[in-house]
Motif scaffolding. Structure first.
Motif, PDB file in Angstrom:
ATOM      1  N   GLN A  77     -57.414  38.033 -31.592  1.00 16.60           N
ATOM      2  CA  GLN A  77     -57.059  36.624 -31.457  1.00 16.60           C
ATOM      3  C   GLN A  77     -58.304  35.782 -31.198  1.00 16.60           C
ATOM      4  OE1 GLN A  77     -53.895  36.362 -28.526  1.00 16.60           O
ATOM      5  NE2 GLN A  77     -52.532  37.612 -29.765  1.00 16.60           N
ATOM      6  N   ARG A  78     -58.191  34.500 -31.547  1.00 16.85           N
ATOM      7  CA  ARG A  78     -59.249  33.515 -31.335  1.00 16.85           C
ATOM      8  C   ARG A  78     -60.531  33.844 -32.119  1.00 16.85           C
ATOM      9  NH1 ARG A  78     -56.122  30.536 -28.907  1.00 16.85           N
ATOM     10  NH2 ARG A  78     -55.250  30.766 -26.851  1.00 16.85           N
ATOM     11  N   GLY A  82     -55.906  33.680 -37.728  1.00 18.56           N
ATOM     12  CA  GLY A  82     -54.726  32.844 -37.931  1.00 18.56           C
ATOM     13  C   GLY A  82     -55.006  31.708 -38.897  1.00 18.56           C
ATOM     14  N   SER A 108     -49.287  26.539 -26.717  1.00 19.42           N
ATOM     15  CA  SER A 108     -50.673  27.002 -26.585  1.00 19.42           C
ATOM     16  C   SER A 108     -51.375  27.147 -27.936  1.00 19.42           C
ATOM     17  CB  SER A 108     -50.716  28.328 -25.824  1.00 19.42           C
ATOM     18  OG  SER A 108     -49.997  29.326 -26.535  1.00 19.42           O
ATOM     19  N   ALA A 109     -50.615  27.203 -29.027  1.00 15.59           N
ATOM     20  CA  ALA A 109     -51.190  27.346 -30.361  1.00 15.59           C
ATOM     21  C   ALA A 109     -51.181  26.036 -31.141  1.00 15.59           C
ATOM     22  CB  ALA A 109     -50.428  28.413 -31.149  1.00 15.59           C
ATOM     23  N   LEU A 112     -54.144  24.938 -33.447  1.00 13.56           N
ATOM     24  CA  LEU A 112     -54.274  25.675 -34.704  1.00 13.56           C
ATOM     25  C   LEU A 112     -53.471  24.978 -35.805  1.00 13.56           C
ATOM     26  CD1 LEU A 112     -54.973  28.103 -36.542  1.00 13.56           C
ATOM     27  CD2 LEU A 112     -52.995  29.272 -35.542  1.00 13.56           C
TER      28      LEU A 112
END
Length: 140
Positions: A77-78, A82, A108-109, A112
């Motif tokens: 992740q990060r 994604g 929290s996403a 993105l």
């Protein structure tokens, strides 16, 4: 994350279940990680050096597409994975004539999804103790 090391492949729903379980529902069985109409969805897998690290499922009705069960292994992740797969999904959806793309996104996403022009609508809601917002974008 160097995108040269990443490969995106379409897959069947069965192949998404172990990663969904590990990331989203570690306390559920594989069977409980299925969603209604999984067999009708388009499922994407992102591989890094042959390891499945991210899955995302798209469900299309007429010209509206919904993103569901978007999961990336914690260790990956990060790192832009994604963003990498969302770019491909949106490209595919636009080529297929989809007009609206939406999802229920963890708050929290949110940033993105905002990178892809998606905006939040409606009130915050919770799944368990996790806050979500509906996010969507319309294509021309």
């Amino acid at each position: 994350m160097s995108q040269e090391l990443l490969t995106i492949r379409k897959m069947d729903a069965e192949m998404t279940l172990p990663l969904r379980q590990q990331v989203l529902w570690p306390d559920k069985t594989l069977e409980e990680c299925r969603v209604e109409d999984d067999d009708l969805g388009e499922h994407y897998g992102v591989y890094q050096q042959g390891i499945l690290v991210c899955v995302a499922s798209i469900f299309i009705q007429q010209d509206v597409a919904r993103l569901r069960k978007f999961a990336t292994l914690a260790a990956y992740q990060r790192q832009g994975i994604g963003q990498f797969v969302l770019s491909r999904i949106i490209e595919d959806l636009q080529a297929a004539g989809v007009k609206v793309f939406w999802c229920d996104a963890r708050e929290s996403a949110g940033t993105l999804y905002q990178r892809f022009g998606m905006t939040a609508s409606g009130e915050r809601f919770y799944k368990g103790d996790i806050p979500y917002r509906r996010m969507s974008v319309s294509f021309k």
